[in-house]
Each structure stands twice: as C-alpha cells, then as structure tokens.
Design a protein around this motif. Structure first.
Motif, short mmCIF file in Angstrom:
data_model
loop_
_atom_site.label_atom_id
_atom_site.label_comp_id
_atom_site.label_asym_id
_atom_site.label_seq_id
_atom_site.Cartn_x
_atom_site.Cartn_y
_atom_site.Cartn_z
N LEU A 1 13.66 28.34 21.95
CA LEU A 1 14.33 27.72 23.09
C LEU A 1 14.02 28.51 24.36
N SER A 2 14.26 27.87 25.51
CA SER A 2 14.24 28.65 26.74
C SER A 2 15.49 28.27 27.54
N ASN B 1 16.96 23.92 26.80
CA ASN B 1 15.70 23.98 27.55
C ASN B 1 15.97 23.39 28.92
N LYS B 2 14.92 23.17 29.69
CA LYS B 2 15.09 22.50 30.96
C LYS B 2 15.71 21.13 30.71
#
Lengths: 298, 296
Positions: free
Chosen positions: B106-107, B263-264
């Motif tokens: 993930l970010s 995420n984004k």
C-alpha cells in the motif's frame, strides 16, 4: 428397515465420537497457536525486561509481573468473598431450604449466572465505585477490591450450582445415620454431608477461581487498569491491572508479529498455565478424595 | 432416509460454497448502484465520522458508509490489513506502521480533516481553575501527587488517562508529559489509571473530587470543569480551549485529526473525501465541538 436403523445408529455414534474428540483437538490447536505466537517473545524480550515491574508497552517496558500479581490478587480476594456465600447458599438450597423456596431461589441464581459481565461492570461503575470511595475514604473507587467484589458476584452462581449438585449426590442414608446417632442438623451438615461431598465442593471452588481468573470486561471497567505492583497491604484498595484486561485492551491495536503482540500472547500462555494448574489441582483433589469415599463405602 | 440425509448434506455444502463464490465475484466487480465504504479508527473522531457519513448518505443515497471506532492504532492496523478503506486517526501514522503498510503493497495517503483541542478536566468542586504546562506534566509523570502543591485542597491526585492504544494518549504523552521534547523519555506515572473509554474518564471526574483527566473537547460535558492551561512562554496567561483559541494557536494542547486511505483515493472514496473539505461538512465539525480547518 432394520438395516437402515443400524446404519443410522452407526452414523450418529461416529458423529458423537467426533464431537467428543474435537474438544481435545480444539485445546491442542489453541495451545499450539498460543505457543507459536507467544514463545518468540522469550527470544525478542530479555527475561530481565519481562520480569521487571513496569508495564508501558508503547515505550518498550514489558514487565509482566504487575499484571500477574494483579490477576492473582483480584482472584484470591474474589474467591474469599465468593466462598462463604457460594457454599453457604449451596448448603442452604440442598440441606435446609423447603422445596418451595428452592424452586424460587434456583432460577434466580441461574439468572445471576446469566447476567453479562459488562452489565455487572456498568453497575459496578455507577454504584460500587463511588460507594467504595466514600465509604473507605480512599482517593478513587476504581480499585482491586471493587473488581474482587464484582468477580465474587460473577463466580458465586458457578460455585452454588456445582456445589449443590455435589451435596445432592450424598446418599440420604448418611444424613439419616448421623441424625439417628443424635447429631444436630448443623453437625450433620458440617461433619457428614460436606465432607462426603468434598470433592464436588472443591471442584465448584476451583471452577469459581477459574471463572474469576478469566473474567475480563467487568475487571477492566472497575479496577482502574494502573499497572502497579500490588505489594503493600493497602494495594487491595488501589488500582491494579489484570492480565485479561491488558490483553483485551491492547490486542486490538498491536501490529501482528510485533514484540508487543508476542508479549501479549506470552501473557495468554501464563493465563493458560495458571488455569491448567488450577484444573490439574482440582482433578487431583477430587480423584483422591473419591478414592477415599469409595473405600469408606466398601 | 439415508439418501435423504446425504442429499441434505450435499445441499448444505452447495449452499455454503455458492455463498463463497458469489462473495468473491462481488469483490472483483463492484456493483455500480451501491458503493460501500468501510471507515474505522480513532474514538475521538468516531462521532464526527458518523455525522459526516449520515449526512453524506442522505445526499448520495447510492453510497453506504460504515463507521466504527476502536482507537487510532486499531484503524491503521485495519487499513494495513486491507479490511477498511479509510482509517481515522487522532495522531500521525508511525514510521513502523508506514513500513508495514508499504510491505503490504500500500501507499497510505494522509489528509488533515479537522483540528481538536484536548481539554484538561477536574471535578467542579475542585478549587483549582488553571495549571501551567509544567505543572500538568509533573502531575502526570508522578512528581506532583497532591492538589495542595498546585493551589488546591489537601487531596491525593488521581490521574486518569485513556488506554495506550488511544491516539489521544500518545499525543498527551508527547505534547504534555514530555512537553514536546522528543529527547525526553519521561512516561506516565505507574499509578495512572488507564480507562478504556472517554465516558469512563468523564464519569470518574464527575464523581471524584480527587481526579484529573483529559479528553477531546468534543466529548466534554457540562458536569466537569475545564482547566485553563498556560504555555511555558507566557506562564501567567491561562487559556481555556475553544474553537477560537485553537484556530489562533493560543491554546497549547491541540492537534490535527487525520484520515488515511490505502492508496491515492479514487472513485467513491475520493468523492467522499472531497466532500469532507466542503463548508457543509466542516460546519458539522464545528457543531460537534471540533475545530474546522480553514483551507485544504
């Protein structure tokens, strides 16, 4: 038709056997899981840290001693409170009470057993906590003693129902013989009936202790959860933190596999071992005295 | 009879497995008419998130938002385990949590959604009206143990705190007990009571004249007294927390509230987050006793 019946019988038999064995499987699986997740804590955390007196896991203080002693203190005091009430109520129900009173009391005790501990905890916060603070004139009512009272209340129904069953299995001829020898009713209860039911009564007490040790919600709500070492006489009237409350309040937050997570499982192992010791002790006591009573009977 | 029973067993197995496959297809292809957003985390934010979710579902009937509390750490752990779409946190994500999230593929994206003041509360019968930050730190670290040392009656101080999984606890440790000094290793006194809920703290402070507690301003009721706190720079200027004193940075113990996404954000989650920064949503922030953010 006969053939199908036999078939059915075998099928049901094997299903029952599987359910019987499954409990062994479950215990082994739980043990395996506990050991797998908890034993690495012994490698990642030095014993010196584990057996220190400070528990503050978010800064790396993993001293589990205050938690173990906190659990033991609350359980011991709860048992001391529950013992006279539990056994007294069982003796009254089985030996003294007329049948119509027994018919009213037994369902009430069963209702007490069915009250969720979170409800008792709530009553504890609203009633016991302010009362104990004012009555004993101590800084806060969120204390080990408050928890012990609640745990006593929780374990009384267990003790009553198991002990009463044990007293009921004592043959009536024992009581009649004792009364015929001129013993009073109380002498009969104290010297004949209770000793004859000793193993069952001890099992009842052990089950009550187990119930107190494992209880979580009620103690978490009323003991204040301060991880102090209960080593003074007045520690009973100060906040403590139990093992169960620690696991319950911290397990939701920890990252799986982290040091904190492993130590929480290690606490789970300690709890498991303590209840194992209680159970082994209970079964030792009950088989021992059963052998004796069998000798007496023969 | 036996055939009947076997048939039943097979039927049950079929039903169960059918349930499984159906579930996995819905996961792969979201049904267009109903979007589902799972939101979990900080107990400080849970009321705000619920109010937002209710309002948002009124104006967007196609979106379903489920909100649960549990603590900032709980929400972020759930985010890392991919069981929630949005995690609420009353503290910033920790470096080790970030690493775990990256390891999980993930970010996480961070959004500041509101600000919150932590009010320090005592029983209304306590004559103490204000404390300096230094006194507050000494009380919670165990150096000051009697109210008479800070101008009150001769009573033992009973320190109340949230559990360690609470973002409020971590914030209070860093900003008050350690006074913002990251080299300071002071921790809470061992006899600090760790209560599992905000309600527990309010209840004990309401009943007990010895107690001192802290909680998000949105949770404070009329039955307890809020203390004025002064900063080390201006030790004589005691400030009571409010939306105004937080916005102009006069009140010391205030913090940002965050949400994190896996995420984004895209699709329904992005629309929802965009809406949170509209004046309508920020008005709800104000109504619940938090402090709106001026501009994103």
């Amino acid at each position: 038709m006969n053939q199908t019946r036999k078939h059915d019988d075998q099928l049901i038999n094997s299903v029952i056997r599987i359910t019987g064995y499954s409990s062994i499987l479950f215990v082994l699986l739980i043990l395996f899981f506990l050991l797998r997740e908890g034993l690495p804590a012994l490698a990642s955390t030095p014993l010196k840290t584990l057996f220190s007196i400070r528990w503050y896991p978010i800064e790396g203080y993993f001293g589990i001693l205050p938690l173990i002693l906190g659990s033991i203190l609350v359980t011991v005091v709860a048992t001391l409170i529950a013992l006279p009430f539990g056994i007294g109520a069982a003796v009254y129900l089985s030996e003294v009470a007329p049948p119509w009173i027994r018919d009213i009391l037994k369902p009430i005790i069963e209702i007490l057993a069915g009250i969720p501990s979170v409800v008792l905890g709530f009553i504890g916060i609203l009633v016991f906590v302010p009362f104990i603070r004012k009555f004993l004139d101590i800084p806060t009512g969120l204390t080990a003693f408050t928890g012990a009272i609640l745990l006593g209340l929780i374990s009384i129904p267990t003790i009553v129902s198991v002990a009463e069953d044990a007293l009921n299995t004592v043959p009536n001829s024992y009581r009649q013989a004792s009364l015929a020898l001129g013993a009073t009713r109380w002498q009969t209860i104290w010297d004949v009936t209770l000793p004859a039911a000793k193993s069952g009564v001890l099992t009842a007490v052990m089950l009550g202790i187990g119930r107190s040790m494992g209880e979580t919600m009620a103690v978490m709500m009323v003991t204040g959860n301060a991880a102090t070492m209960p080593v003074h006489l007045n520690s009973l009237f100060a906040p403590i933190r139990t093992m169960t409350a620690t696991i319950a309040s911290e397990m939701g937050e920890v990252a799986a596999g982290s040091q904190h997570y492993q130590v929480l499982f290690l606490i789970g192992i300690v709890l498991f071992l303590l209840s194992l010791v209680i159970n082994i002790f209970a079964s030792l006591v009950s088989t021992k005295s059963r052998q004796r009573s069998e000798r007496l009977l023969s | 009879m036996v055939y009947m029973r076997r048939f039943l067993v097979i039927l049950i197995i079929l039903i169960l497995t059918a349930g499984c496959t159906q579930r996995s297809t819905t996961d792969d292809t979201p049904i267009s008419q109903s979007e589902y957003i799972e939101n979990k985390g900080s107990d400080t934010i849970v009321n705000l998130a619920l109010a937002w979710a209710e309002r948002y579902q009124q104006i967007n009937p196609g979106v379903r938002i489920s909100v649960t509390g549990g603590g900032s750490g709980t929400g972020i752990t759930a985010l890392i385990n991919k069981t929630v779409d949005i995690a609420n946190a009353s503290r910033q994500i920790k470096p080790e949590e970030m690493q775990a999230a990256i390891a999980a593929g993930l970010s996480p994206q961070e959004f500041i959604i509101a600000r919150d003041a932590i009010a320090v509360i005592v029983n209304p019968s306590n004559p103490v009206d204000h404390l300096t930050l230094d006194q507050l730190s000494k009380i919670y670290s165990g150096e000051i143990n009697n109210w008479s040392e800070v101008g009150g009656e001769d009573r033992t101080i009973v320190r109340l705190s949230r559990e360690t999984n609470s973002g409020t606890h971590v914030y209070f440790l860093e900003s008050v007990v350690r006074k913002g000094n990251s080299d300071d290793k002071t921790i809470f006194a061992a006899d600090t009571l760790l209560l599992p809920s905000s309600e527990g703290i309010i209840a004990e402070v309401r009943d007990n004249p010895n107690a001192i507690g802290y909680d998000g301003l949105g949770y404070i009721t009329e039955e307890v007294k809020i203390l004025g706190i002064s900063s080390p720079e201006q030790p004589d200027k005691y400030v009571i927390p409010s939306a105004e004193t937080v916005s102009n940075n006069e009140y010391l113990i205030s913090r940002n509230l965050y949400v994190y996404t896996q995420n984004k954000p895209t699709g329904a989650i992005k629309d929802y987050l965009d809406w949170i920064f509209t004046p309508e949503a920020q008005n709800i922030v104000k109504e619940l006793g938090f402090v709106p953010i001026q501009n994103q």
